[in-house]
Each structure stands twice: as structure tokens, then as C-alpha cells.
Design a protein around this motif. Sequence first.
Motif, PDB file in Angstrom:
ATOM      1  N   UNK A 103       0.835  -1.206   0.000  1.00  0.00           N
ATOM      2  CA  UNK A 103       0.000   0.000   0.000  1.00  0.00           C
ATOM      3  C   UNK A 103       0.871   1.258   0.000  1.00  0.00           C
ATOM      4  N   UNK A 104       1.962   1.232   0.764  1.00  0.00           N
ATOM      5  CA  UNK A 104       2.866   2.384   0.805  1.00  0.00           C
ATOM      6  C   UNK A 104       3.541   2.588  -0.549  1.00  0.00           C
ATOM      7  N   UNK A 105       3.897   1.496  -1.224  1.00  0.00           N
ATOM      8  CA  UNK A 105       4.522   1.600  -2.541  1.00  0.00           C
ATOM      9  C   UNK A 105       3.537   2.172  -3.560  1.00  0.00           C
ATOM     10  N   UNK A 106       2.286   1.720  -3.520  1.00  0.00           N
ATOM     11  CA  UNK A 106       1.271   2.272  -4.415  1.00  0.00           C
ATOM     12  C   UNK A 106       1.039   3.752  -4.139  1.00  0.00           C
ATOM     13  N   UNK A 107       0.993   4.118  -2.865  1.00  0.00           N
ATOM     14  CA  UNK A 107       0.782   5.518  -2.489  1.00  0.00           C
ATOM     15  C   UNK A 107       1.940   6.383  -2.994  1.00  0.00           C
ATOM     16  N   UNK A 108       3.172   5.903  -2.815  1.00  0.00           N
ATOM     17  CA  UNK A 108       4.336   6.643  -3.290  1.00  0.00           C
ATOM     18  C   UNK A 108       4.298   6.795  -4.806  1.00  0.00           C
ATOM     19  N   UNK A 109       3.929   5.725  -5.504  1.00  0.00           N
ATOM     20  CA  UNK A 109       3.825   5.794  -6.966  1.00  0.00           C
ATOM     21  C   UNK A 109       2.772   6.779  -7.419  1.00  0.00           C
ATOM     22  N   UNK A 110       1.635   6.800  -6.731  1.00  0.00           N
ATOM     23  CA  UNK A 110       0.562   7.725  -7.087  1.00  0.00           C
ATOM     24  C   UNK A 110       0.959   9.174  -6.820  1.00  0.00           C
ATOM     25  N   UNK A 111       1.588   9.412  -5.686  1.00  0.00           N
ATOM     26  CA  UNK A 111       2.051  10.770  -5.364  1.00  0.00           C
ATOM     27  C   UNK A 111       3.084  11.233  -6.382  1.00  0.00           C
ATOM     28  N   UNK A 112       3.992  10.339  -6.749  1.00  0.00           N
ATOM     29  CA  UNK A 112       5.006  10.674  -7.747  1.00  0.00           C
ATOM     30  C   UNK A 112       4.354  10.989  -9.091  1.00  0.00           C
ATOM     31  N   UNK A 113       3.387  10.188  -9.480  1.00  0.00           N
ATOM     32  CA  UNK A 113       2.670  10.433 -10.729  1.00  0.00           C
ATOM     33  C   UNK A 113       1.996  11.806 -10.711  1.00  0.00           C
ATOM     34  N   UNK A 114       1.349  12.146  -9.616  1.00  0.00           N
ATOM     35  CA  UNK A 114       0.664  13.436  -9.517  1.00  0.00           C
ATOM     36  C   UNK A 114       1.653  14.600  -9.570  1.00  0.00           C
ATOM     37  N   UNK A 115       2.768  14.465  -8.866  1.00  0.00           N
ATOM     38  CA  UNK A 115       3.780  15.531  -8.880  1.00  0.00           C
ATOM     39  C   UNK A 115       4.341  15.710 -10.286  1.00  0.00           C
ATOM     40  N   UNK A 116       4.636  14.597 -10.964  1.00  0.00           N
ATOM     41  CA  UNK A 116       5.158  14.701 -12.329  1.00  0.00           C
ATOM     42  C   UNK A 116       4.126  15.297 -13.278  1.00  0.00           C
ATOM     43  N   UNK A 117       2.851  14.984 -13.080  1.00  0.00           N
ATOM     44  CA  UNK A 117       1.802  15.564 -13.920  1.00  0.00           C
ATOM     45  C   UNK A 117       1.700  17.069 -13.710  1.00  0.00           C
ATOM     46  N   UNK A 118       1.775  17.504 -12.458  1.00  0.00           N
ATOM     47  CA  UNK A 118       1.722  18.942 -12.163  1.00  0.00           C
ATOM     48  C   UNK A 118       2.928  19.652 -12.762  1.00  0.00           C
ATOM     49  N   UNK A 119       4.112  19.057 -12.643  1.00  0.00           N
ATOM     50  CA  UNK A 119       5.310  19.680 -13.207  1.00  0.00           C
ATOM     51  C   UNK A 119       5.252  19.711 -14.739  1.00  0.00           C
ATOM     52  N   UNK A 120       4.665  18.695 -15.345  1.00  0.00           N
ATOM     53  CA  UNK A 120       4.509  18.689 -16.797  1.00  0.00           C
ATOM     54  C   UNK A 120       3.551  19.798 -17.241  1.00  0.00           C
ATOM     55  N   UNK A 121       2.467  19.976 -16.506  1.00  0.00           N
ATOM     56  CA  UNK A 121       1.542  21.076 -16.810  1.00  0.00           C
ATOM     57  C   UNK A 121       2.244  22.418 -16.616  1.00  0.00           C
ATOM     58  N   UNK A 122       3.069  22.529 -15.581  1.00  0.00           N
ATOM     59  CA  UNK A 122       3.822  23.769 -15.358  1.00  0.00           C
ATOM     60  C   UNK A 122       4.785  24.021 -16.513  1.00  0.00           C
TER      61      UNK A 122
END
Length: 67
Positions: A7-26
Motif C-alpha cells: 500500500x505504501x509503494x502504491x501511495x508513493x507511486x501515485x504521489x510521484x505520478x501526480x507531482x510529475x503531472x503537475x510539473x509537466x503542466x507547469x
Amino acid sequence: MNGDKKAAAYRLGLITLLILAVLTAAEYFVSIYLGSLVLLFIIALVKAAIIVQNFMHIARLWREESH
């Protein structure tokens, strides 16, 4: 206990995905409205550091191995 690690690995992956998506939009908005190559380069470096840290597990190189 194994379920908690998964669960922690999935959470970390999801958070990383969201951060990368925000940075890509930026990156998109910086390129369209500001056109600053320096800012684009800094964002790209931050994204690369996040990918290396989370997916390539570079931090393990400096840890002591336990048997």
C-alpha cells in the motif's frame, strides 16, 4: 505487514505520478506564456531527480546492506 508495504509503494507511486503531472503542466504553461528556457531546464531537472529517487532507487547505493 506485506500489505502495508504494498500500500505504501502504491501511495508513493501515485504521489510521484501526480507531482510529475503537475510539473509537466507547469512546463507547458511556462513554455507557452513565459518562454523561459532557464525555468524549463530547472523544472526538467526537478522531474529527473524525482524519477531517479523514486523509480531507480539510487538511495540504496549508499545504504549498508543487511543480511
